[in-house]
Scaffold this active site. Structure first.
Site, short mmCIF file in Angstrom:
data_model
loop_
_atom_site.label_atom_id
_atom_site.label_comp_id
_atom_site.label_asym_id
_atom_site.label_seq_id
_atom_site.Cartn_x
_atom_site.Cartn_y
_atom_site.Cartn_z
N ASP A 1 49.17 35.15 39.11
CA ASP A 1 49.27 35.39 40.81
C ASP A 1 47.76 35.34 41.00
O ASP A 1 47.62 35.37 42.16
CB ASP A 1 50.15 36.56 41.03
CG ASP A 1 49.57 37.83 40.52
OD1 ASP A 1 48.57 37.82 39.71
OD2 ASP A 1 49.69 38.71 40.98
N HIS B 1 30.64 47.63 38.79
CA HIS B 1 31.00 46.81 39.76
C HIS B 1 30.18 46.83 41.17
O HIS B 1 30.72 46.17 42.06
CB HIS B 1 32.54 47.24 40.07
CG HIS B 1 32.60 48.52 40.53
ND1 HIS B 1 32.24 49.54 39.82
CD2 HIS B 1 33.03 48.88 41.69
CE1 HIS B 1 32.44 50.85 40.55
NE2 HIS B 1 32.92 50.28 41.71
N ASP B 2 29.25 47.53 41.32
CA ASP B 2 28.49 47.62 42.62
C ASP B 2 27.35 47.20 42.45
O ASP B 2 26.48 46.94 43.69
CB ASP B 2 28.57 49.16 43.06
CG ASP B 2 29.79 49.63 43.25
OD1 ASP B 2 30.66 48.94 43.66
OD2 ASP B 2 29.85 51.14 43.10
N ASP C 1 35.04 59.28 41.40
CA ASP C 1 33.89 58.60 42.36
C ASP C 1 33.30 59.48 43.54
O ASP C 1 33.77 60.57 43.91
CB ASP C 1 35.02 57.59 43.13
CG ASP C 1 34.36 56.63 44.08
OD1 ASP C 1 33.58 55.65 43.45
OD2 ASP C 1 34.33 56.53 45.21
N ASP D 1 45.86 42.08 35.82
CA ASP D 1 46.93 43.28 35.77
C ASP D 1 46.87 44.00 34.49
O ASP D 1 46.17 43.51 33.66
CB ASP D 1 48.31 42.52 36.09
CG ASP D 1 48.57 41.27 35.40
OD1 ASP D 1 48.39 41.22 34.04
OD2 ASP D 1 48.94 40.25 35.89
N ASP E 1 39.82 55.77 37.19
CA ASP E 1 38.81 56.16 38.09
C ASP E 1 39.59 57.03 39.11
O ASP E 1 40.67 56.44 39.83
CB ASP E 1 38.69 54.69 38.91
CG ASP E 1 37.16 54.57 39.42
OD1 ASP E 1 36.82 55.84 40.04
OD2 ASP E 1 36.38 53.60 39.12
N ASN F 1 50.53 37.28 34.79
CA ASN F 1 51.79 36.84 35.57
C ASN F 1 51.29 35.53 36.48
O ASN F 1 52.04 35.07 37.19
CB ASN F 1 52.48 38.05 36.32
CG ASN F 1 51.75 38.68 37.50
OD1 ASN F 1 50.36 38.30 37.38
ND2 ASN F 1 52.35 39.30 38.35
N ASP G 1 44.93 37.75 33.89
CA ASP G 1 46.05 37.80 34.98
C ASP G 1 47.38 37.16 33.89
O ASP G 1 47.32 36.06 33.55
CB ASP G 1 45.80 36.55 35.89
CG ASP G 1 47.13 36.40 36.62
OD1 ASP G 1 48.06 37.24 36.80
OD2 ASP G 1 47.01 35.14 37.54
N GLU H 1 26.96 59.97 40.93
CA GLU H 1 25.87 60.12 41.89
C GLU H 1 24.83 59.54 41.52
O GLU H 1 24.39 59.65 40.35
CB GLU H 1 25.60 61.59 42.14
CG GLU H 1 24.69 61.55 43.23
CD GLU H 1 24.07 63.05 43.70
OE1 GLU H 1 24.47 64.09 43.37
OE2 GLU H 1 23.02 63.29 44.34
C1 BGC Z 1 32.32 52.82 44.20
C2 BGC Z 1 32.58 51.72 45.24
C3 BGC Z 1 33.39 52.21 46.31
C4 BGC Z 1 32.96 53.55 46.85
C5 BGC Z 1 33.73 54.09 48.06
C6 BGC Z 1 31.62 53.80 45.12
O1 BGC Z 1 30.81 54.79 44.39
O2 BGC Z 1 31.87 52.66 43.16
O3 BGC Z 1 33.10 50.43 44.69
O4 BGC Z 1 33.27 51.15 47.30
O5 BGC Z 1 32.70 54.30 46.10
O6 BGC Z 1 34.78 54.47 47.27
#
Ligand code: BGC
Length: 541
Positions: free
Chosen positions: A31, A336-337, A211, A35, A109, A29, A27, A276
């Site tokens: 907040d 991140h999932d 995605d 960023d 992304d 700035n 971060d 996928e």
């Molecule tokens: C992303 C997730 C997202 C989902 C809907 C996924 O494959 O990695 O973080 O919530 O797509 O966009």
């Protein structure tokens, strides 16, 4: 002992992609939210040339576009603008320039399956049945009894259909209701999306992670998804009550991906990474239509398979064997999932997994903080922001625990921000952070850095084929990387007990072990060798 290589060494892109979750990296700035300027500040950390940095080749930024952030930016309200919480277009241009100066590629992304419900297209689409944008999304009449058009489910819980009272129709959303699915059967949607990709390519971005590509097309006549015979009520995620063969995975998606691939190929060496979760057969379908070695279907199998040397060997050998010369292998351990590696496998095995990842061929992915061995962070309920948390069965506590602020130093808020961050920092940040680990020659960070340097400098690791070896023990994974002149042997003990192995190499030079201690540089006789519990070794042979 070694088997002959499947094909002679050839050049293929060997790229280390570092995934940044921008909200949580740095971060600038103050907040509380990371960023773009924060990422720029930390480019030297990612760059290998400074000798203190990690040494990655590319960064992939989870979405940075304008978004109401209902799904962490995966709900885009404007594909052509930067979300103000991340900065401005100027910041983005500077990031691109600074990254390129250091030889770091920037991958964006791109979310083609759905937009935010705040996207102007959807606002127009929703405004009336005869709005020209109506057909950009998937609208259907209710059944006679007023219920949803079919039984399709949202991956984030409940029906995939949301009723819109004013226009008396349902729209489809495969994720949150704030993420309406686009109608890819409308050629105008295709045209818009191609123009968006072109816009960013012309700006100089180096590629896209795309995605949920398996979802963009649905059955044309909207047949119900059949019930899943293996589903256990109360145990499994209710989403898995159905087999999703009609609500996704339609062959038409490959035509679109071919067009994306062709567009990217009209530039030079642009990267395309499609998402996928699928097996080797599923990945082959994508590889078959990608003619560039820079275009790959993400391989999630190493994060899905049980931590078992025999299972891994079978997968790796079969996957490598399935690839044609222009297909670049790729490997993912976390994102991140999904759970952090150290939480999934334990900290000891995490180092072995890191050695595996960094010694395999092709394109590999490091999720931010894995190089410090971050763990899933237990969060108090009131701090959780991810609405998907409640129903997550596969990841306890949902996805926020793997999205906490990067740990830069032992100062307040781990040096991520001067104010309280959007998610709490892990309790261990005073010991586990970049500053302390980069000074400790035995830290996980030092292991990553060493393996990354080795991956770049060692010719066999850089250009060599993957050559399977028979397992020297059922808990030990062994393979060779070999080019015309050089050969490296990787030995990984998946168990927490020491293992005796015997391989026909009498003068093997230990060039790295996961403990970064004894034996490095030593010449050893592998006909009688003991691997410590959870030890991985790389030998020049
Ligand atoms: C992303 C997730 C997202 C989902 C809907 C996924 O494959 O990695 O973080 O919530 O797509 O966009």
């Amino acid at each position: 002992m070694s088997m002959s290589s499947k094909r002679s060494a050839h050049s293929f892109p060997q790229i280390i992609v570092y995934q940044i979750y921008p909200k949580s990296f740095k971060d600038s700035n103050n907040d509380g939210v990371g960023d773009l300027a924060g990422i720029i500040e930390k480019l030297d950390y990612l760059d290998g040339k400074t000798n203190v940095g990690l040494g990655v080749d590319a960064i992939w930024l989870s979405p940075i576009f304008k978004s109401p952030m209902v799904d962490g930016g995966y709900d885009i309200a404007d594909y052509l603008d930067i979300d103000p919480s991340f900065g401005t277009f100027e910041d983005f241009n500077k990031l691109l320039e600074e990254a390129h100066k250091r030889g770091i590629k920037t991958i964006l992304d791109f979310v083609p399956n759905h937009t935010s419900d705040q996207h102007p297209w959807f606002l127009k689409s929703k405004s009336s049945r005869d709005n020209p944008k109506r057909n950009y999304y998937i609208w259907k009449n209710p059944k006679e009894d007023g219920s949803a058009p079919n039984n399709w489910l949202s991956a984030f819980g409940g029906s995939a259909w949301e009723y819109d009272k004013p226009t008396r129709q349902y729209y489809l959303h495969s994720f949150y209701k704030e993420q309406p699915d686009l109608n890819w059967r409308n050629p105008l949607v295709f045209k818009e999306m191609m123009a968006i990709l072109k816009f960013w390519l012309d700006k100089g971005v180096d590629g896209f992670r795309i995605d949920s590509v398996h979802m963009i097309f649905k059955d044309q006549v909207f047949r119900d998804d059949p019930p899943n015979p293996d589903y256990q009520e109360g145990v499994d995620d209710p989403y898995n009550a159905l087999v999703h063969i009609n609500s996704m995975k339609q062959p038409e998606r490959f035509e679109v991906l071919k067009a994306f691939s062709k567009l990217l190929d009209s530039y030079k060496d642009k990267i395309m990474i499609t998402e996928e979760y699928t097996d080797i057969l599923g990945m082959t379908e994508y590889y078959n239509i990608y003619s560039s070695p820079y275009h790959i279907p993400l391989n999630f199998n190493l994060l899905l398979l049980p931590w078992d040397a025999e299972v891994f060997k079978k997968f790796l050998d079969t996957y490598e064997q399935s690839l044609k010369p222009h297909n670049t292998p790729n490997f993912v351990l976390s994102n991140h999932d999904r759970a952090r590696v150290a939480s999934r496998l334990g900290p000891d095995a995490a180092k072995v997994a890191a050695m595996l990842l960094l010694t395999l061929r092709g394109i590999i992915f490091i999720y931010y903080g894995e190089e410090l061995e971050l763990e899933n962070v237990e969060l108090p309920k009131e701090k959780i922001t991810d609405r998907n948390t409640e129903k997550q069965k596969s990841l306890e506590g949902g996805r926020d625990p793997v999205r906490t602020p990067m740990q830069w130093n032992s100062g307040q808020y781990a040096g991520f921000s001067k104010v309280e961050p959007w998610l709490p920092v892990a309790k261990n940040f005073r010991e586990v952070n970049v500053q302390t680990q980069s000074k400790n020659p035995h830290s996980t960070f030092s292991l990553y850095r060493k393996l990354i340097r080795l991956r770049r400098s060692n010719q066999a690791l850089k250009n060599g084929d993957y050559v399977p070896l028979p397992a020297p023990d059922k808990n030990v994974l062994a393979f060779i990387r070999r080019d015309e002149k050089n050969e490296v042997l990787v030995l990984l003990n998946f168990s927490d007990q020491k293992k005796n192995v015997s391989l026909n190499y009498r003068n093997a030079k230990n060039i790295c072990n996961t403990f970064l201690d004894a034996g490095e540089g030593a010449i050893v006789n592998l006909t009688k060798f003991t691997l410590r519990a959870n030890e991985g070794c790389v030998f020049d042979v």
